[in-house]
Design an enzyme around this catalytic site. Structure first.
Site, PDB file in Angstrom:
ATOM      1  N   GLU A  40       5.888   9.717  18.901  1.00 29.20           N
ATOM      2  CA  GLU A  40       5.747   8.276  19.936  1.00 29.20           C
ATOM      3  C   GLU A  40       3.996   8.611  19.952  1.00 29.20           C
ATOM      4  O   GLU A  40       3.555   9.981  20.215  1.00 29.20           O
ATOM      5  CB  GLU A  40       6.187   9.273  21.285  1.00 29.20           C
ATOM      6  CG  GLU A  40       7.911   9.029  21.495  1.00 29.20           C
ATOM      7  CD  GLU A  40       8.525   9.144  22.521  1.00 29.20           C
ATOM      8  OE1 GLU A  40       9.530   8.560  23.172  1.00 29.20           O
ATOM      9  OE2 GLU A  40       7.679   9.566  23.946  1.00 29.20           O
ATOM     10  N   CYS A  41       3.860   8.240  19.848  1.00 27.66           N
ATOM     11  CA  CYS A  41       2.110   8.278  20.237  1.00 27.66           C
ATOM     12  C   CYS A  41       1.012   9.066  19.107  1.00 27.66           C
ATOM     13  O   CYS A  41       1.121   9.123  18.388  1.00 27.66           O
ATOM     14  CB  CYS A  41       1.502   7.975  21.743  1.00 27.66           C
ATOM     15  SG  CYS A  41      -0.318   7.835  22.500  1.00 27.66           S
ATOM     16  N   GLY A  42       1.059  10.424  19.769  1.00 28.43           N
ATOM     17  CA  GLY A  42      -0.079  11.187  19.347  1.00 28.43           C
ATOM     18  C   GLY A  42       1.088  11.379  18.031  1.00 28.43           C
ATOM     19  O   GLY A  42       0.186  11.897  16.682  1.00 28.43           O
ATOM     20  N   THR A  80       6.209   4.820  16.992  1.00 31.09           N
ATOM     21  CA  THR A  80       6.169   4.074  18.205  1.00 31.09           C
ATOM     22  C   THR A  80       4.325   4.400  18.942  1.00 31.09           C
ATOM     23  O   THR A  80       4.307   5.841  19.080  1.00 31.09           O
ATOM     24  CB  THR A  80       6.748   3.871  19.343  1.00 31.09           C
ATOM     25  OG1 THR A  80       7.090   4.815  20.618  1.00 31.09           O
ATOM     26  CG2 THR A  80       8.224   3.374  18.633  1.00 31.09           C
TER      27      THR A  80
END
Length: 436
Positions: free
Chosen positions: A326-328, A426
């Site tokens: 997720e993200c990072g 994501t």
């Protein structure tokens, strides 16, 4: 379960000092021998770690836009055994989204109404005196159904300033619960995504103890405790785990996981196996799933690129079993990450994603997604709710899209996530599956 009485600490806007008030209040009440349950209204994933440090009890998000009613019930159940609940709002008290989600618009006022918690409004009175009462009166009357406990006046410059501000509140019929003198040493350190992480604060315990003493000296704690009210009892399930044995990246580069998810996973019997990529630790080879949460990989990109044991273990796992970021964590699964100085760092290469911080672009807001392919814990077609908050820019995203993604108002966003073989990722942090 009989709910504990609660309060919600909010403000007319961000930057008024409500987080330092929140932390000081949590610790002061805990020092008085109370079991204090903290909550955070909205999708913020940094503040709950500070709350836990102050209250010595895990803090949970309550989000009336992203969370179905049953999930909010399950999260409210986490206050079992508490003597008092203290929740922190986000942004301004009535700030939310334009389009209603599964439950609501996502404002702190909506959380207070839903949970039955009176609002304590922290008002920065710098640059005004009696006029602050007009602000307080407007907030109290904007929604007459909203329970309103009173105000804490922050950044008061002098005894004369306090007298004038109190005079205005008395005229408006607004109860003053405390007056905080102006002090320049109470601000928490920040970086580009807001506050630094709790684990990075150079002396968090001393800071929180200082906030507690400051609150104790200038706030009527007895009046605050008396103002707390209990709402209706609620219950519901927390999210089930996406696997039985979950290797979870956990260090200064990967730290943003919503507490209700981890609690739900553990409550259902899943085993969480933490590992540190920054310490060059490989994920447990017996794990069913590797999960890389969000964080700040851009600040540690060189160390991550050089962490050979971590990278080899991650790649070995991905050959046969699922990996999700997720993200990072998504960026760390990509081909490369370019830092703010323009240096290109090779990442895990499980996805083709290339991201850059050289030219920052702010991405912020709720996300609603319909999966085009399965991801851990969900089948294709599942509808998810989440939140996106980062400054990175996508240079390349060549893999198949993971989902159709839109903002809270239904407008498509280009960050669709990616899927390749056993790896998914994501840019949004998942909060909940949408109610059916």
């Amino acid at each position: 379960m009989t709910p504990a009485p609660g309060l919600l600490i909010s403000a007319p806007s961000s930057g008024t000092g409500k987080t330092t008030v929140m932390l000081g209040l949590l610790r002061a009440l805990a020092e008085d021998g109370l079991a204090v349950q903290p909550y955070k209204s909205g999708p913020d994933y940094i503040d709950p770690a500070f709350h836990m440090a102050a209250a010595r009890r895990p803090s949970f998000n309550i989000d009336s836009w992203a969370m179905p009613e049953a999930l909010i019930g399950g999260i409210s159940r986490q206050s079992a055994g508490a003597d008092i609940i203290v929740a922190e709002g986000s942004m301004g008290l009535f700030d939310g989204v334009a389009t209603r989600g599964e439950s609501g618009f996502g404002s702190s006022a909506e959380t207070a109404l839903k949970m039955g918690w009176p609002v304590v409004l922290v008002i920065d009175v710098g640059g005004q005196a009696q006029s602050a009462a007009a602000t307080a009166l407007g907030f109290r009357q904007y929604n007459p159904d909203l329970p309103f406990a009173g105000v804490i006046l922050n950044r008061c410059a002098s005894p004369r300033h306090e007298r004038l501000a109190r005079l205005g509140m008395e005229h408006a019929g607004v109860k003053v619960l405390g007056v905080l003198p102006r002090r320049g040493d109470l601000a928490l350190p920040e970086r580009h995504l807001g506050l630094i992480q709790a684990v990075e604060h150079p002396d968090l315990e001393a800071a929180i103890s200082g906030y507690a003493k400051f609150l104790r000296d200038h706030v009527d704690l007895a009046a605050l405790k008396s103002a707390a009210k209990a709402g209706a009892a609620a219950d519901g399930p927390l999210p089930p785990p996406p696997a039985q044995r979950i290797a979870l990246a956990r260090d200064a580069a990967f730290s943003f996981t919503y507490p209700h998810l981890l609690t739900g996973w553990r409550d259902a019997g899943a085993e969480i196996l933490p590992f540190s990529p920054l310490a060059d630790q490989a994920p447990d080879p017996s794990a069913d799933l590797v999960w890389l949460p969000g964080g700040y990989p851009e600040l540690h990109a060189g160390r991550l690129a050089a962490a050979a044991t971590y990278l080899e273990g991650l790649r070995n796992h991905a050959r046969t079993r699922p990996v999700h970021g997720e993200c990072g964590g998504y960026m760390a699964l990509g081909q490369a990450l370019i830092d703010k100085d323009g240096t290109r760092h090779r990442m895990a290469g499980l996805l083709g994603l290339v991201t850059s911080y050289e030219k920052r672009k702010f991405h912020l807001g709720y996300r609603q997604a319909t999966l085009l392919a399965p991801m851990p814990g969900f089948d294709a077609g599942a509808r998810l709710r989440g939140h996106e908050f980062h400054y990175s820019t996508i240079l390349e995203e060549p893999d198949a899209p993971l989902a159709q993604v839109a903002d809270a108002d239904g407008n498509p966003v280009p960050e669709t996530g990616s899927v390749r073989d056993h790896t998914t990722g994501t840019f949004f942090h998942m909060i909940a599956e949408a109610s059916t």
